[in-house]
Design a protein around this motif. Structure first.
Motif, short mmCIF file in Angstrom:
data_model
loop_
_atom_site.label_atom_id
_atom_site.label_comp_id
_atom_site.label_asym_id
_atom_site.label_seq_id
_atom_site.Cartn_x
_atom_site.Cartn_y
_atom_site.Cartn_z
N HIS A 233 24.04 27.47 4.90
CA HIS A 233 23.71 27.33 6.32
C HIS A 233 22.31 26.73 6.47
N PRO A 234 22.13 25.74 7.34
CA PRO A 234 20.84 25.04 7.40
C PRO A 234 19.67 25.91 7.85
N GLY A 235 19.91 26.95 8.64
CA GLY A 235 18.82 27.78 9.15
C GLY A 235 18.85 29.17 8.56
N ALA A 236 17.75 29.91 8.79
CA ALA A 236 17.63 31.24 8.20
C ALA A 236 18.50 32.27 8.91
N GLU A 237 18.73 32.10 10.20
CA GLU A 237 19.54 33.04 10.97
C GLU A 237 20.80 32.33 11.45
N PHE A 238 21.89 33.07 11.58
CA PHE A 238 23.14 32.42 11.96
C PHE A 238 23.99 33.40 12.76
N SER A 239 24.94 32.86 13.46
CA SER A 239 25.84 33.65 14.30
C SER A 239 27.16 33.89 13.56
N ARG B 233 24.81 38.43 15.07
CA ARG B 233 23.77 37.55 14.50
C ARG B 233 23.23 38.19 13.23
N TYR B 234 22.98 37.36 12.21
CA TYR B 234 22.68 37.85 10.87
C TYR B 234 21.60 36.98 10.23
N GLN B 235 20.97 37.56 9.19
CA GLN B 235 20.02 36.79 8.39
C GLN B 235 19.95 37.40 6.99
N PHE B 236 19.47 36.57 6.05
CA PHE B 236 19.23 37.01 4.68
C PHE B 236 17.78 37.47 4.53
N ARG C 89 38.17 38.05 10.98
CA ARG C 89 38.14 38.29 9.54
C ARG C 89 36.72 38.14 8.99
N VAL C 90 35.99 37.15 9.50
CA VAL C 90 34.62 36.94 9.04
C VAL C 90 33.73 38.12 9.44
N ARG C 91 33.98 38.70 10.60
CA ARG C 91 33.20 39.87 11.00
C ARG C 91 33.38 41.01 10.00
N GLN C 92 34.61 41.20 9.53
CA GLN C 92 34.85 42.25 8.53
C GLN C 92 34.07 41.95 7.23
N LEU C 93 34.11 40.70 6.81
CA LEU C 93 33.40 40.34 5.58
C LEU C 93 31.88 40.47 5.75
#
Length: 831
Positions: free
Chosen positions: A353-359, A394-397, A373-377
């Motif tokens: 993903h190009p950015g640090a945070e993603f939806s 919304r998520y980030q590493f 399904r992605v929400r479960q993962l």
């Protein structure tokens, strides 16, 4: 064409209440600029966010902006959640508590603390845990930003962080200064009398931090960094706490805390061995403990054996130069290899993903899976401490985990799969921006997009303008990364389309300057493709952007290049739009003949093409050109046609512009009551459109009308509001015009010294901008203001003005020259 931007406090006041509000505030100093950049003192009285003066005009007027200090406005509560199950670090918490003890009873300005330590040492967890314990001692709020100084992607700049803080403090996004020094001065003013806790997480450089430091007051700043940031200690008196790995007993206690209740109590010796394999770093310990907790029936010996095997593999591949880093990577690999295949694949794809945070939707586009399904993962990855959830969907590493995920994508995912995933997510952003454009810039032409290539993730459907802007605000941090990622991947068509779509979908809080880099990347991609239509579009947008930020020469270069391309085989309608923009740029430069020629040619094409809206716009621009030249009958005829056309089309923006021109015409012809009605109608439209660019410009005309009617307090209010808006829009020329109006109002109030102060400041700006016409006009007004007190200096200003006016031959210029010559002649006779 102006951007639609969010409303300020002024637009919420009914007209009858605005005047009452004006009469309840005064401004204390006569400095017309409102302080110098970097000044941290706040001179405002009253409690309004934007202080205004009206009613009984006494004292000077200080053009300042921002929320009043001392607690008015929202109280930010930006701290992320406390770390669940936080244990240990008792000594470090005591050191942090000592900071508060030292502050108590002392006359404190601002305290800065740096918590430094290696990656994964738990700096953020420690600081957040402590912040939640002591936040009650900072009643004016808590500000937090992750500066991402060590993220694999671009770090958050001080400018971006400032904008987030100012929004949190209640400054509307459209009113945040574009210049970082001005924004920092506003930020310091807002915190000057507040007690705020400011957390600056993951700072890599002092440059990211220093503009975010309050200037005075009783706030506390805590910075986390892998670096010592020594210059903060030297220059800003920062105290440093260095965070090492956990002592063995504390590392074991952390493992027990996370696994407690999920598995039988493990042997202390074995937990100690597990802690050593994790290098006693909290990040690695939590991942390992979560793995143990999720396998309650698996012996700890077996988990340790797996981790030892993984460690041996990493030892064979590494240089051994950084044992802690190798231990962390070992734990990452151990946890990653234990994931189910779909979760592991999503983890590594998210590294692309190009950015640090993603939806959630962006993640679904990357994985090409349905969102449910992605929400479960994603929940699985969050549960394994491999991902953080920052808000609903919304998520980030952690930056170390993002780097690891990117590496795994490179090694575990075939190249064609990586390319397909990146293309899917870029296409999702492109389609989403196109949908947002329909609300944010509804008159802009949409790109031809292939819906058949849409990814599995649904493209957002925005209910209204506000929903579209909310999406753009959330995603604007990733916008620059999207175009760069497409460029690096060789996806030139996506690169230019993203740049073009993001111009029309950018939120009000994103300055045009921030888009210019994307525009140039998009143009370069279009040139590599040899796509003439794309080059025309990008050069046209670049021309508009450069005009907006007063870089007229660069704007004309792009517009004239676009015009050449169009005339070599493009559409006549495109040619007319570009000519119209060229004419507007010449109008700002007061090249009136060139402006009239370009706009007139555009108007003829629009008429022939059956484009009534564009034709009405060109007619209004023709009226503006005649008005600037002082050709009032021609201006009035064109303004009447434009107003009728826009009203017939129900085009409110165009109607407001025509009303503003009409008001100026009425005023010049002595019809003050009609001028005021037209100006107020225009301003009401700007307020309803929530467009601060229009509001600031049209307030100049309203102020002129109010001054002519002898309503000096209301005029000062209008000019101050206009100056404030134009400063935040980075339009120094029109900000100086607001100072001119203020100076003229003080002249009418027989307060020549204050009038001269404003005219001098405005003249200096016009001289710096090399605007000879406005400079000459300002010198004329300055000479009027000082003529009685210093006739010789007034004569010098008039003589300079005459020299500057020499190139201008239009009726208005000739009238100004005639008037100045009469004043000089009168002075000669008096002498």
């Amino acid at each position: 064409m102006c951007d639609v931007i969010s409303p300020g406090w002024w637009s919420h006041f009914p007209r009858h209440r605005r005047r009452k509000a004006n009469q309840e505030h005064t401004i204390s100093t006569s400095d017309p600029q409102g302080g110098t950049p970097g000044e941290s003192r706040n001179d405002l009285s009253g409690s309004s966010r934007d202080v205004v003066q009206a009613g009984n005009v006494s004292g000077g007027i200080h053009f300042h902006h921002g929320l009043a200090p001392g607690g008015s406005g929202p109280v930010p509560r930006q701290l992320p959640a406390d770390v669940p199950g936080f244990v240990n670090r008792v000594a470090e918490l005591r050191q942090l508590d000592a900071v508060l003890t030292d502050r108590d009873g002392a006359e404190v300005v601002v305290t800065v603390n740096v918590v430094a330590g290696t990656a994964g040492a738990g700096k953020t967890s420690l600081v957040l845990h402590w912040a939640h314990q002591i936040k009650h001692r900072f009643p004016d709020g808590q500000l937090f930003v992750n500066l991402r100084g060590y993220d694999p992607g671009e770090p958050v700049t001080a400018d971006q962080a400032l904008r987030g803080f100012l929004r949190g403090l209640g400054v509307p996004t459209a009113e945040i200064p574009r210049d970082i020094d001005t924004a920092a001065a506003l930020y310091r003013s807002l915190l000057a009398e507040r007690r705020v806790l400011v957390l600056l997480d993951n700072a890599a450089t002092v440059g990211q931090v220093r503009p975010l430091l309050p200037g005075t007051g009783n706030s506390l700043v805590v910075v986390t960094s892998r670096s010592r940031l020594s210059s903060l200690a030297v220059r800003d008196g920062a105290r440093r706490l260095t965070l090492g790995v956990l002592p063995e007993p504390e590392a074991v206690a952390l493992l027990r805390a996370v696994t407690s209740g999920y598995r039988p109590e493990d042997d202390t010796a074995k937990l100690t061995e597990l802690a050593r394999l994790c290098a006693q770093l909290p990040l690695a310990l939590r991942i390992a403990a979560e793995r143990a907790a999720s396998h309650p029936h698996m012996r700890l010996d077996d988990l340790i054996a797996e981790l030892r095997d993984e460690s041996a593999l990493w030892d064979a591949l590494s240089t051994g130069s950084d044992e802690e880093a190798e231990a962390v990577r070992t734990v990452f690999a151990w946890s990653y290899r234990a994931l189910p295949e779909q979760a592991a694949r999503l983890f590594r794809l998210l590294g692309l993903h190009p950015g640090a945070e993603f939806s959630l939707s962006a993640a679904a586009a990357l994985a090409d899976l349905p969102p449910h399904r992605v929400r479960q993962l994603l929940d699985d990855l969050v549960g394994a401490h491999l991902l953080e959830q920052t808000a609903p969907d919304r998520y980030q590493f952690h930056d170390l985990l993002r780097a690891y995920a990117t590496g795994q994508a490179q090694t575990d995912e075939p190249e064609e799969h990586r390319e397909a995933a990146l293309r899917r997510v870029l296409e999702w952003y492109l389609l989403s921006a196109d949908a947002a454009q329909g609300h944010i810039s509804p008159a802009a032409e949409h790109l031809a997009l292939d819906d058949a290539s849409a990814p599995a993730a649904p493209v957002p459907e925005f209910a209204d303008y506000h929903a579209a802007v909310d999406w753009a605000e959330r995603e604007q941090g990733v916008f620059p990364h999207l175009v760069r990622a497409a460029t690096v991947a060789g996806l030139d068509e996506l690169a230019w389309k993203l740049a073009a779509a993001l111009w029309n979908a950018r939120p009000p809080s994103m300055p045009e300057n921030d888009w210019l880099g994307l525009g140039h990347l998009g143009l370069e991609a279009a040139e590599r493709l040899g796509d003439i239509r794309a080059q025309v579009l990008l050069r046209t947008d670049l021309g508009r952007a450069y005009r907006t930020v007063n870089r007229f020469a660069e704007g004309l270069d792009h517009l004239e290049a676009a015009l050449r391309l169009v005339r070599d085989g493009g559409s006549r309608l495109d040619e007319a739009r570009i000519l119209n923009l060229i004419g507007l740029t010449h109008l700002r430069l007061r090249r009136l003949d060139s402006a009239a020629d370009a706009i007139g040619e555009a108007a003829a094409i629009f008429q022939d093409a059956g484009e009534p809206l564009w034709a009405a716009n060109a007619t209004a621009n023709t009226a503006s050109t005649h008005l600037s030249a002082g050709r009032l009958p021609e201006a009035e005829a064109a303004a009447e046609r434009a107003l009728a056309a826009h009203r017939a089309l129900n085009h409110r923006r165009g109607e407001g512009n025509a009303l503003r021109i009409t008001a100026a015409l009425h005023l010049e012809q002595g019809r003050v009551a009609q001028a005021r009605q037209a100006a107020e109608e225009a301003l009401e439209i700007a307020l309803n459109l929530r467009d601060h660019a229009l509001e600031g410009f049209w307030l100049l005309t309203l102020g002129d009308v109010q001054r002519a009617a002898g309503q000096h307090a209301d005029a000062l209010t209008s000019y101050q509001r206009s100056a404030m808006l134009h400063r935040r829009l980075a339009d120094r020329s029109r900000e100086a015009l607001a100072w001119r109006g203020t100076g003229q109002t003080y002249t009418a109030l027989e307060r020549p010294d204050e009038a001269a102060d404003f005219h001098r400041r405005a003249a200096a700006v016009h001289r710096e901008l090399d605007d000879t016409w406005q400079h000459a006009v300002e010198l004329d007004h300055l000479a009027d203001a000082i003529a009685a007190k210093d006739p010789e200096q007034a004569r010098a200003h008039w003589a300079e003005a005459l020299a500057l006016l020499a190139p201008y031959t239009d009726p208005r210029a000739l009238e100004v020259r005639r008037r100045i010559e009469e004043r000089l002649a009168a002075g000669d006779r008096a002498g």
